[in-house]
Design an enzyme around this catalytic site. Structure first.
Site, PDB file in Angstrom:
ATOM      1  N   THR A  86       5.470  -7.857  -8.791  1.00 32.22           N
ATOM      2  CA  THR A  86       4.458  -7.396  -9.748  1.00 32.22           C
ATOM      3  C   THR A  86       3.835  -8.591 -10.463  1.00 32.22           C
ATOM      4  O   THR A  86       2.616  -8.655 -10.657  1.00 32.22           O
ATOM      5  CB  THR A  86       5.089  -6.424 -10.778  1.00 32.22           C
ATOM      6  OG1 THR A  86       5.589  -5.303 -10.061  1.00 32.22           O
ATOM      7  CG2 THR A  86       4.085  -5.962 -11.810  1.00 32.22           C
ATOM      8  N   ASP A 100      -7.773  11.030  -0.698  1.00 34.59           N
ATOM      9  CA  ASP A 100      -7.497  11.013  -2.141  1.00 34.59           C
ATOM     10  C   ASP A 100      -8.412  11.969  -2.898  1.00 34.59           C
ATOM     11  O   ASP A 100      -8.049  12.470  -3.963  1.00 34.59           O
ATOM     12  CB  ASP A 100      -7.636   9.595  -2.709  1.00 34.59           C
ATOM     13  CG  ASP A 100      -6.404   8.755  -2.394  1.00 34.59           C
ATOM     14  OD1 ASP A 100      -5.305   9.339  -2.303  1.00 34.59           O
ATOM     15  OD2 ASP A 100      -6.535   7.535  -2.229  1.00 34.59           O
ATOM     16  N   GLY A 153       0.776   5.605  -3.698  1.00 31.74           N
ATOM     17  CA  GLY A 153       0.319   6.852  -4.311  1.00 31.74           C
ATOM     18  C   GLY A 153      -0.697   6.611  -5.408  1.00 31.74           C
ATOM     19  O   GLY A 153      -0.661   7.255  -6.456  1.00 31.74           O
ATOM     20  N   GLY A 211      -7.368  25.677  15.838  1.00 32.14           N
ATOM     21  CA  GLY A 211      -6.336  26.705  15.999  1.00 32.14           C
ATOM     22  C   GLY A 211      -6.939  28.083  16.226  1.00 32.14           C
ATOM     23  O   GLY A 211      -6.330  28.948  16.872  1.00 32.14           O
ATOM     24  N   CYS A 251      -9.638  26.336  12.457  1.00 34.62           N
ATOM     25  CA  CYS A 251     -10.631  25.588  13.213  1.00 34.62           C
ATOM     26  C   CYS A 251     -10.226  25.497  14.689  1.00 34.62           C
ATOM     27  O   CYS A 251     -10.355  26.481  15.417  1.00 34.62           O
ATOM     28  CB  CYS A 251     -10.863  24.232  12.563  1.00 34.62           C
ATOM     29  SG  CYS A 251     -12.514  23.611  12.901  1.00 34.62           S
ATOM     30  N   SER A 285       0.857  -1.188   0.000  1.00 36.96           N
ATOM     31  CA  SER A 285       0.000   0.000   0.000  1.00 36.96           C
ATOM     32  C   SER A 285       0.896   1.243   0.000  1.00 36.96           C
ATOM     33  O   SER A 285       2.127   1.125  -0.015  1.00 36.96           O
ATOM     34  CB  SER A 285      -0.907  -0.022   1.219  1.00 36.96           C
ATOM     35  OG  SER A 285      -0.124  -0.070   2.384  1.00 36.96           O
ATOM     36  N   SER A 286       0.279   2.394  -0.013  1.00 41.29           N
ATOM     37  CA  SER A 286       1.004   3.677   0.029  1.00 41.29           C
ATOM     38  C   SER A 286       1.863   3.925  -1.203  1.00 41.29           C
ATOM     39  O   SER A 286       2.903   4.557  -1.116  1.00 41.29           O
ATOM     40  CB  SER A 286       1.908   3.792   1.269  1.00 41.29           C
ATOM     41  OG  SER A 286       1.161   3.622   2.414  1.00 41.29           O
ATOM     42  N   LYS A 312      10.181  -8.625 -19.597  1.00 38.45           N
ATOM     43  CA  LYS A 312       9.719  -9.656 -18.671  1.00 38.45           C
ATOM     44  C   LYS A 312       8.330  -9.335 -18.125  1.00 38.45           C
ATOM     45  O   LYS A 312       7.452 -10.202 -18.053  1.00 38.45           O
ATOM     46  CB  LYS A 312      10.702  -9.699 -17.495  1.00 38.45           C
ATOM     47  CG  LYS A 312      11.269 -11.033 -17.183  1.00 38.45           C
ATOM     48  CD  LYS A 312      12.025 -10.809 -15.891  1.00 38.45           C
ATOM     49  CE  LYS A 312      13.054 -11.736 -15.537  1.00 38.45           C
ATOM     50  NZ  LYS A 312      13.907 -11.294 -14.470  1.00 38.45           N
ATOM     51  N   GLU A 368      -7.832  25.214   3.658  1.00 39.11           N
ATOM     52  CA  GLU A 368      -6.878  24.367   2.929  1.00 39.11           C
ATOM     53  C   GLU A 368      -7.573  23.412   1.970  1.00 39.11           C
ATOM     54  O   GLU A 368      -6.984  22.973   0.986  1.00 39.11           O
ATOM     55  CB  GLU A 368      -5.989  23.593   3.919  1.00 39.11           C
ATOM     56  CG  GLU A 368      -6.666  22.469   4.713  1.00 39.11           C
ATOM     57  CD  GLU A 368      -7.325  22.923   6.008  1.00 39.11           C
ATOM     58  OE1 GLU A 368      -7.666  24.126   6.104  1.00 39.11           O
ATOM     59  OE2 GLU A 368      -7.508  22.089   6.913  1.00 39.11           O
ATOM     60  N   HIS A 422     -12.067  25.316   7.123  1.00 38.97           N
ATOM     61  CA  HIS A 422     -10.829  24.710   6.615  1.00 38.97           C
ATOM     62  C   HIS A 422     -10.511  25.221   5.208  1.00 38.97           C
ATOM     63  O   HIS A 422     -10.835  24.561   4.216  1.00 38.97           O
ATOM     64  CB  HIS A 422     -10.960  23.190   6.602  1.00 38.97           C
ATOM     65  CG  HIS A 422     -10.955  22.593   7.960  1.00 38.97           C
ATOM     66  ND1 HIS A 422      -9.804  22.318   8.653  1.00 38.97           N
ATOM     67  CD2 HIS A 422     -11.964  22.248   8.797  1.00 38.97           C
ATOM     68  CE1 HIS A 422     -10.092  21.820   9.839  1.00 38.97           C
ATOM     69  NE2 HIS A 422     -11.406  21.770   9.939  1.00 38.97           N
TER      70      HIS A 422
HETATM   71  N1  GLN Z   1     -12.467  19.937  17.883  1.00 38.32           N
HETATM   72  C1  GLN Z   1     -12.973  21.188  17.425  1.00 38.32           C
HETATM   73  C2  GLN Z   1     -14.452  21.127  17.139  1.00 38.32           C
HETATM   74  O1  GLN Z   1     -14.993  20.064  16.980  1.00 38.32           O
HETATM   75  C3  GLN Z   1     -12.225  21.662  16.182  1.00 38.32           C
HETATM   76  C4  GLN Z   1     -12.429  20.784  15.000  1.00 38.32           C
HETATM   77  C5  GLN Z   1     -11.418  21.019  13.914  1.00 38.32           C
HETATM   78  O2  GLN Z   1     -10.377  21.615  14.155  1.00 38.32           O
HETATM   79  N2  GLN Z   1     -11.711  20.547  12.717  1.00 38.32           N
HETATM   80  O3  GLN Z   1     -15.076  22.147  17.050  1.00 38.32           O
END
Ligand code: GLN
Length: 542
Positions: free
Chosen positions: A190, A71, A16, A382, A380, A13-14, A222, A516, A514
């Site tokens: 393989t 993914d 990619g 953070g 979040c 696995s892993s 081969k 990102e 989020h």
């Molecule tokens: N644990 C926090 C919450 O549920 C933050 C969740 C997160 O950072 N995705 O609100």
């Protein structure tokens, strides 16, 4: 009619597989085709939402609120097409639906079995909603030979016969390990993997072989001979230094050409890979570099922060700088002074997270960033920790805490029990299920005019993806704003804090969502581009 490419993995696995599938999607797109990528996951969880990030990696959230395999993040970043609930399915979900149907009596007395009921459900899922695509790429999680994967392999084998002749092909991704004592790339694993695949009735059309050096002609011959594959369809997939090089590298090895030929299409011209070249050029030839500390709790497995890391790379691409990441376990700051770890970095990022472990360390990182005026990006969890930090150290709420960690007299962050999604009211209670019950998916937010974030986004109306159960408590808003922490983004009804920032700090932004998840190499997310830019300024100061 859509054509189907089934992508399976073997040997280990892993390797990619997700990235390889995404890169093939990008190549077909670069030839002008429309593509859709989908993932079939053989595990029994209904979705990966309840799995530990240190085991399974990041949970990728779609606009429509599905918690999916990481993914799907690769698929979005490589093709730009937003994925949805309908692009990922697990054994757990298939069984859940089948059992619900059985209880309703929908099977009218039949004995419900893996073949045909489970395989039919898988096939139905795979074929659904593909009308507008030229190619549908279907990745099967795990490796051939896994017991739990068998119904999926059986379903895709059947599809080879159900679909019109020539409308489905199979790609098998394997590993050619280099054995130093023999000085050779070995083909036997393989061969065994393909044997396994053929024993369940699937003959691969193309072998994609991961390796760390070129495949010599003899080994290629081969592989072709023993795996019953054309020699030109043995594609070398060599390690590359940046993942954004993968589409071009696979094209050079002929992957897209072989795929088209396997469908009986003679490739016309070459794919337009100019934008991929530009991204790799910027990654390879940065004009500077910055160091960002990621202070998290799942730093042992980098996949736990996959999209986050890629978004930082995109922020680097936007500024043509290299972003170095210092991964720091936040618990360290509960024992040690953060200064020696953070004094040399140009930005501090506290990512999403769950649970009390390491939380105090994240709060210390936020204190350091605020006091030392180092760019801080709280995502979040953070953001929540940054608000607790402000409450304790600026607003005099010494016991400020989150109810996520237990009962508290000062719930700066509390359980969300009600919120609206469009016109619908969502309600939750502390006793409810954990799976699939967070505030999930895309929600709109309204930004305060003149705020830093409104300037960064270039708009006051945004939509971002969420995944959280707790929220910042607006009862404390006035006291926090009086001390300089501005609530610069709110849900459209004004009830849920979405963004906080300090006006008197070079770059201190906390977001409840989020960002990102929506960043792409060709469209770096504005917050990441701006954060890396702020880090670049910081690097000129320290
Ligand atoms: N644990 C926090 C919450 O549920 C933050 C969740 C997160 O950072 N995705 O609100």
């Amino acid at each position: 009619m859509a054509r189907y490419v089934f992508i399976t993995g073997g040997v280990v696995s892993s390797l990619g597989k997700g990235l390889a599938s995404a890169a093939l999607g990008a190549l077909l797109q670069a030839r002008g085709y429309t593509v859709r990528l989908r993932k079939l996951d053989p595990y029994l969880n209904v979705d990966p939402g309840t799995m530990s990030p240190t085991q399974h990696g990041e949970v990728f959230v779609t606009d429509d609120g599905a918690e999916t395999d990481l993914d799907l993040g690769h698929y979005e970043r490589f093709t730009g097409r937003p994925t949805s609930k309908a692009d990922n399915i697990t054994t757990g979900r298939i069984y859940r639906d089948i059992i619900a149907k059985e209880r309703r009596g929908d099977y009218l007395g039949a004995t419900v079995q893996v073949i045909p009921h489970v395989t039919d459900a898988i096939k139905e899922f795979v074929r659904d909603g593909n009308e507008s695509y030229d190619f549908v790429l279907v990745e099967i999680g795990g490796t051939v030979g896994d017991i739990e994967g068998l119904p999926f392999f059986e379903a895709i084998r059947q599809l080879g016969n159900d679909l019109p002749r020539g409308d489905a092909i199979y790609i098998h991704l394997t590993l050619l390990p280099f054995i130093p004592s023999a000085g050779e790339l070995k083909t036997k694993p393989t061969q065994h993997s393909v044997k396994e695949l053929r024993s369940i009735g699937i003959q691969p059309d193309i072998l994609l072989c991961r390796c760390d050096r070129p495949i010599p002609p003899e080994e290629r011959r081969k592989l072709g001979l023993f795996c019953n594959v054309r020699e030109t369809a043995v594609i070398e997939a060599r390690d590359v230094d940046t993942i954004y090089e993968v589409p071009e590298a696979y094209h050079r090895e002929g992957l897209d050409t072989e795929v088209l030929r396997a469908f009986g299409i003679e490739p016309a011209g070459a794919p337009d890979l100019s934008r991929w070249r530009e991204v790799t050029r910027r990654v390879r030839h940065p004009e500077g570099e910055v160091t960002i500390a990621i202070v998290g709790k799942y730093t042992g497995l980098k996949d736990a922060y996959k999209s986050l890391y890629e978004a930082l790379v995109h922020g680097g691409v936007a500024n043509t700088v290299k972003v170095n990441v210092d991964w720091i376990e936040s618990e360290i700051f509960e024992r040690e002074d953060p200064a020696p770890f953070l004094e040399h970095v140009h930005g501090i990022l506290v990512p999403g997270g769950f649970g009390q472990r390491g939380a105090e360390g994240k709060i210390r990182a936020a204190t350091f960033a605020r006091e030392r005026k180092v760019p801080y990006f709280g995502i979040c969890f953070g953001m929540q920790m940054a608000v607790i930090e402000a409450a304790r150290n600026l607003a005099g709420v010494g016991d400020a805490n989150s109810t996520e960690f237990g009962p508290t007299s000062e719930p700066i962050v509390g359980l969300m029990t009600e919120w609206t999604r469009g016109n619908a009211l969502e309600s939750r209670s502390a006793e409810g299920d954990l799976g699939g019950t967070m505030r999930l998916g895309a929600y709109d937010a309204r930004l305060k005019g003149g705020s830093k974030v409104a300037d960064i986004y270039g708009s006051q109306d945004i939509s971002e993806r969420h995944r959280h159960r707790y929220e910042v408590n607006t009862d404390y808003r006035e006291r926090l704003e009086a001390r300089g922490l501005v609530f610069s983004g709110m849900s459209p009804d004004g009830l849920l804090p979405e963004i906080v920032e300090y006006a008197d700090h070079p770059w201190f932004v906390g977001v409840q969502f989020h960002p990102e998840l929506k960043s792409r190499p060709f469209e770096p997310h504005p917050l990441f581009a701006s954060f890396v830019e702020a880090a670049l300024h910081q690097s000129r100061l320290v």
